[in-house]
Write a protein that holds these residues in place. Structure first.
Motif, PDB file in Angstrom:
ATOM      1  N   VAL A   8     -50.613  29.534  32.364  1.00 59.18           N
ATOM      2  CA  VAL A   8     -50.467  28.556  30.499  1.00 59.18           C
ATOM      3  C   VAL A   8     -49.048  27.730  31.261  1.00 59.18           C
ATOM      4  O   VAL A   8     -48.932  27.005  30.320  1.00 59.18           O
ATOM      5  CB  VAL A   8     -50.079  29.441  29.199  1.00 59.18           C
ATOM      6  N   LYS A   9     -48.238  27.974  31.447  1.00 57.88           N
ATOM      7  CA  LYS A   9     -47.605  26.943  31.960  1.00 57.88           C
ATOM      8  C   LYS A   9     -47.325  25.260  32.061  1.00 57.88           C
ATOM      9  O   LYS A   9     -48.485  24.937  32.117  1.00 57.88           O
ATOM     10  CB  LYS A   9     -46.228  26.886  32.874  1.00 57.88           C
ATOM     11  N   GLY A  10     -46.757  25.148  30.598  1.00 53.13           N
ATOM     12  CA  GLY A  10     -47.065  23.869  30.269  1.00 53.13           C
ATOM     13  C   GLY A  10     -48.412  23.466  29.406  1.00 53.13           C
ATOM     14  O   GLY A  10     -48.308  22.382  29.217  1.00 53.13           O
ATOM     15  N   ARG A  11     -48.885  24.222  29.084  1.00 51.42           N
ATOM     16  CA  ARG A  11     -49.467  23.716  28.024  1.00 51.42           C
ATOM     17  C   ARG A  11     -49.562  24.098  26.507  1.00 51.42           C
ATOM     18  O   ARG A  11     -50.181  24.084  25.349  1.00 51.42           O
ATOM     19  CB  ARG A  11     -50.547  24.259  28.970  1.00 51.42           C
ATOM     20  N   PHE A  12     -49.176  25.894  26.962  1.00 53.54           N
ATOM     21  CA  PHE A  12     -48.824  26.509  25.497  1.00 53.54           C
ATOM     22  C   PHE A  12     -47.237  26.532  25.233  1.00 53.54           C
ATOM     23  O   PHE A  12     -46.507  26.533  26.209  1.00 53.54           O
ATOM     24  CB  PHE A  12     -49.143  28.111  26.281  1.00 53.54           C
ATOM     25  N   THR A  13     -47.181  26.520  24.256  1.00 51.00           N
ATOM     26  CA  THR A  13     -45.718  26.773  23.771  1.00 51.00           C
ATOM     27  C   THR A  13     -45.581  27.909  22.883  1.00 51.00           C
ATOM     28  O   THR A  13     -46.429  27.664  21.772  1.00 51.00           O
ATOM     29  CB  THR A  13     -45.344  25.116  22.657  1.00 51.00           C
ATOM     30  N   ILE A  14     -44.807  28.699  22.542  1.00 47.31           N
ATOM     31  CA  ILE A  14     -44.579  29.754  21.207  1.00 47.31           C
ATOM     32  C   ILE A  14     -43.158  29.619  21.029  1.00 47.31           C
ATOM     33  O   ILE A  14     -42.084  29.231  20.795  1.00 47.31           O
ATOM     34  CB  ILE A  14     -44.627  31.368  22.545  1.00 47.31           C
ATOM     35  N   SER A  15     -42.989  29.874  19.191  1.00 48.81           N
ATOM     36  CA  SER A  15     -42.178  29.704  18.303  1.00 48.81           C
ATOM     37  C   SER A  15     -42.192  31.008  17.928  1.00 48.81           C
ATOM     38  O   SER A  15     -43.215  31.415  17.346  1.00 48.81           O
ATOM     39  CB  SER A  15     -42.256  28.373  18.106  1.00 48.81           C
ATOM     40  N   GLY A  16     -40.916  31.062  17.130  1.00 50.68           N
ATOM     41  CA  GLY A  16     -41.083  31.887  16.237  1.00 50.68           C
ATOM     42  C   GLY A  16     -40.101  32.297  15.693  1.00 50.68           C
ATOM     43  O   GLY A  16     -38.909  31.628  15.729  1.00 50.68           O
ATOM     44  N   ASP A  17     -39.499  32.829  14.052  1.00 52.61           N
ATOM     45  CA  ASP A  17     -38.674  32.901  12.808  1.00 52.61           C
ATOM     46  C   ASP A  17     -38.387  34.226  12.584  1.00 52.61           C
ATOM     47  O   ASP A  17     -39.370  35.061  12.223  1.00 52.61           O
ATOM     48  CB  ASP A  17     -39.322  32.604  12.200  1.00 52.61           C
ATOM     49  N   HIS A  18     -36.958  34.700  13.534  1.00 53.40           N
ATOM     50  CA  HIS A  18     -37.277  36.261  13.081  1.00 53.40           C
ATOM     51  C   HIS A  18     -36.737  36.370  11.643  1.00 53.40           C
ATOM     52  O   HIS A  18     -36.548  37.595  11.551  1.00 53.40           O
ATOM     53  CB  HIS A  18     -36.199  36.652  14.530  1.00 53.40           C
TER      54      HIS A  18
END
Length: 117
Positions: free
Chosen positions: A63-73
């Protein structure tokens, strides 16, 4: 009691995009890591992407280059943006969280992602 609630799955055509959200409630502390796993029929559950409280992310090669994960801790939320989806991305996607000062692992109920024309 900690609960993880996922949203955003659905049906999309190949090449399309979807976003998955996960919100954790009931924890007194921020997450130390939040992850997305997926399980396709007849296959083992695999780690798709993860993010730490410091913002460090990792992805499975497919999934590299296609998926992006982001978070708010602070809010204990995580978002997975999935682009250029392929039929082989079809699976149930599960949110997973680990929290500071806790050895426990928490899971969401799963959300179906289907990539098909």
């Amino acid at each position: 009691q900690v609960q993880l609630v996922e949203s955003g799955g659905g049906l999309v055509q190949p090449g399309g995009s979807l976003g998955l959200s996960c919100a954790a409630s009931g924890s007194l502390f921020s997450f130390s890591a939040m992850n997305w796993y997926r399980q396709a029929p007849g296959k083992q559950r695999e780690l798709v992407a993860g993010i730490t409280s410091s913002g460090k992310s990792n992805y499975v090669e497919s999934v590299k280059g296609r998926f992006t994960i982001s978070g708010d801790h602070v809010k204990n939320t995580v978002f997975l943006q999935m682009n250029s989806l392929k039929p082989e991305d079809t699976a149930i996607y599960y949110c997973n969280a680990k929290f500071m000062y806790s050895a426990n692992d928490y899971w969401g109920q799963g959300t179906q992602v289907t990539v098909s024309s």
